[in-house]
Design a protein around this motif. Sequence first.
Motif, PDB file in Angstrom:
ATOM      1  N   THR A  23     -45.833 -15.198  49.525  1.00  0.00           N
ATOM      2  CA  THR A  23     -46.403 -16.351  50.260  1.00  0.00           C
ATOM      3  C   THR A  23     -46.712 -15.941  51.735  1.00  0.00           C
ATOM      4  OG1 THR A  23     -46.457 -18.706  50.812  1.00  0.00           O
ATOM      5  CG2 THR A  23     -44.244 -17.464  50.418  1.00  0.00           C
ATOM      6  N   HIS A  82     -43.568 -15.933  39.442  1.00  0.00           N
ATOM      7  CA  HIS A  82     -42.691 -16.491  40.350  1.00  0.00           C
ATOM      8  C   HIS A  82     -43.279 -16.597  41.725  1.00  0.00           C
ATOM      9  CE1 HIS A  82     -39.696 -16.968  37.266  1.00  0.00           C
ATOM     10  NE2 HIS A  82     -40.179 -15.534  36.868  1.00  0.00           N
ATOM     11  N   ARG A  83     -42.959 -17.588  42.497  1.00  0.00           N
ATOM     12  CA  ARG A  83     -43.328 -17.610  44.127  1.00  0.00           C
ATOM     13  C   ARG A  83     -41.931 -17.913  44.774  1.00  0.00           C
ATOM     14  NH1 ARG A  83     -48.827 -18.496  44.925  1.00  0.00           N
ATOM     15  NH2 ARG A  83     -48.258 -17.386  46.966  1.00  0.00           N
ATOM     16  N   PRO A  84     -42.178 -17.387  46.062  1.00  0.00           N
ATOM     17  CA  PRO A  84     -40.941 -17.626  47.122  1.00  0.00           C
ATOM     18  C   PRO A  84     -40.864 -18.978  47.550  1.00  0.00           C
ATOM     19  CG  PRO A  84     -42.351 -15.711  47.770  1.00  0.00           C
ATOM     20  CD  PRO A  84     -43.210 -16.475  46.818  1.00  0.00           C
ATOM     21  N   ARG A  85     -39.637 -19.430  47.994  1.00  0.00           N
ATOM     22  CA  ARG A  85     -39.460 -20.578  48.742  1.00  0.00           C
ATOM     23  C   ARG A  85     -40.198 -20.618  50.083  1.00  0.00           C
ATOM     24  NH1 ARG A  85     -33.377 -22.463  49.372  1.00  0.00           N
ATOM     25  NH2 ARG A  85     -33.319 -20.386  50.509  1.00  0.00           N
ATOM     26  N   GLN A  86     -40.573 -21.513  50.637  1.00  0.00           N
ATOM     27  CA  GLN A  86     -41.271 -21.642  51.922  1.00  0.00           C
ATOM     28  C   GLN A  86     -40.238 -21.882  53.048  1.00  0.00           C
ATOM     29  OE1 GLN A  86     -44.524 -24.568  51.953  1.00  0.00           O
ATOM     30  NE2 GLN A  86     -45.664 -23.074  50.903  1.00  0.00           N
ATOM     31  N   VAL A  87     -40.148 -20.880  53.902  1.00  0.00           N
ATOM     32  CA  VAL A  87     -39.327 -20.705  55.027  1.00  0.00           C
ATOM     33  C   VAL A  87     -39.799 -20.833  56.205  1.00  0.00           C
ATOM     34  CG1 VAL A  87     -37.503 -19.102  55.865  1.00  0.00           C
ATOM     35  CG2 VAL A  87     -37.627 -19.366  53.647  1.00  0.00           C
ATOM     36  N   ALA A 127     -36.206 -16.791  51.473  1.00  0.00           N
ATOM     37  CA  ALA A 127     -37.130 -16.971  50.674  1.00  0.00           C
ATOM     38  C   ALA A 127     -37.110 -16.647  49.275  1.00  0.00           C
ATOM     39  CB  ALA A 127     -38.516 -16.503  51.276  1.00  0.00           C
ATOM     40  N   TYR A 128     -36.428 -15.547  49.065  1.00  0.00           N
ATOM     41  CA  TYR A 128     -36.269 -15.199  47.811  1.00  0.00           C
ATOM     42  C   TYR A 128     -34.972 -15.415  46.830  1.00  0.00           C
ATOM     43  CZ  TYR A 128     -39.563 -12.070  49.792  1.00  0.00           C
ATOM     44  OH  TYR A 128     -40.593 -11.622  50.854  1.00  0.00           O
ATOM     45  N   PRO A 130     -33.544 -18.212  45.859  1.00  0.00           N
ATOM     46  CA  PRO A 130     -33.364 -19.194  44.470  1.00  0.00           C
ATOM     47  C   PRO A 130     -33.761 -18.256  43.416  1.00  0.00           C
ATOM     48  CG  PRO A 130     -34.499 -20.306  46.403  1.00  0.00           C
ATOM     49  CD  PRO A 130     -34.312 -18.835  46.938  1.00  0.00           C
TER      50      PRO A 130
END
Length: 344
Positions: A23, A82-87, A127-128, A130
Amino acid sequence: MSDTVRVDACDEWSPLREVLVGTAYGAMFPAEDRRMVEATMPREHWDEFRPGHPFPPRIVEDAERELQALAELLEELGCRVHRPRQVPWSGLGGYSAAMPRDALLVMGDAIVEASTAWRSRRHELLAYWPLVQQCRRDGARWLPSAVDFNIDPVGAGPPSELDDWVIGEARPAWDAADFLRLGPRTLIGQRSHVTNRSGIENLRARLGGDVQVYLVRPDDPHAMHIDATLCPLREGLALYNPDRIDPAALAGTPMADWELVPAPHPDPRTEPPLYMTSAWISMNLLVVDGQHVLVEAADDKLQTLLAELDFTPLPLPFQNVHALGGSFHCATLDLHRDRRARPS
């Protein structure tokens, strides 16, 4: 579809089944030692690399749309994405989560966290995390980095084996994108301005003694990441960058007997700016299976070459992602490639 995440990938060409797509959210210019910036980044953009400096919002927004389009296309092709968490990178002195291939290496059932030389990437795992936790619950091996980011390897410690690297040996350092997978126990990689000798030994030790790491020496004074120098398309066939490496440099590696095809010289461009790469980012392709290869939509020469090699090019606009420092290979992380499946 099962919620279980399968981690099993050990080459760059088997059919892709499960993948992480990065992302662009909140991307910031890396604020690194000036010596690192001058060693690796295009001269005309050196002054962009300063603390708290975001990439232009329009480029970030357009890059995120391109990444979303990539995720949707891969899903249409049957991949689980899958997509990363937004940080919020602005508060962490960080860079982005657009390029997961730089920070993580999947080898078999193991996910290895790179010991990056850039201190601006020390929080990237947020970001990765989870997804990494889910992979661990589902049986993947997690091999975390254990470096002390307070130790800066740039210009510190014993001199490098080759004096033209800006990085020293003060601590182990390596980026995952300095290595390519050629099989269950085989990597090919390089030393560079972000990967030092002790970093390579650190990677070897963490993967175990049965994994062989072969090193090549490209002719590139700005070396940082190997995936715009070599691009395996299938077992026995690879593109190479004729400006950076002579096929003779692969003697003594498993690629010595491969068919090696020179990639076409990319056309120069100015918009959007290539802040962090050369135009050779065009070589940073993603092989989806034995037939399909993702390629920049504007790169007609490379699409023609791939078709001549009996591949089906999948053109997709990606130039704003290029502006952030990578392309299809950098912006993804293979979690599962099915070695048992025949190419479609």
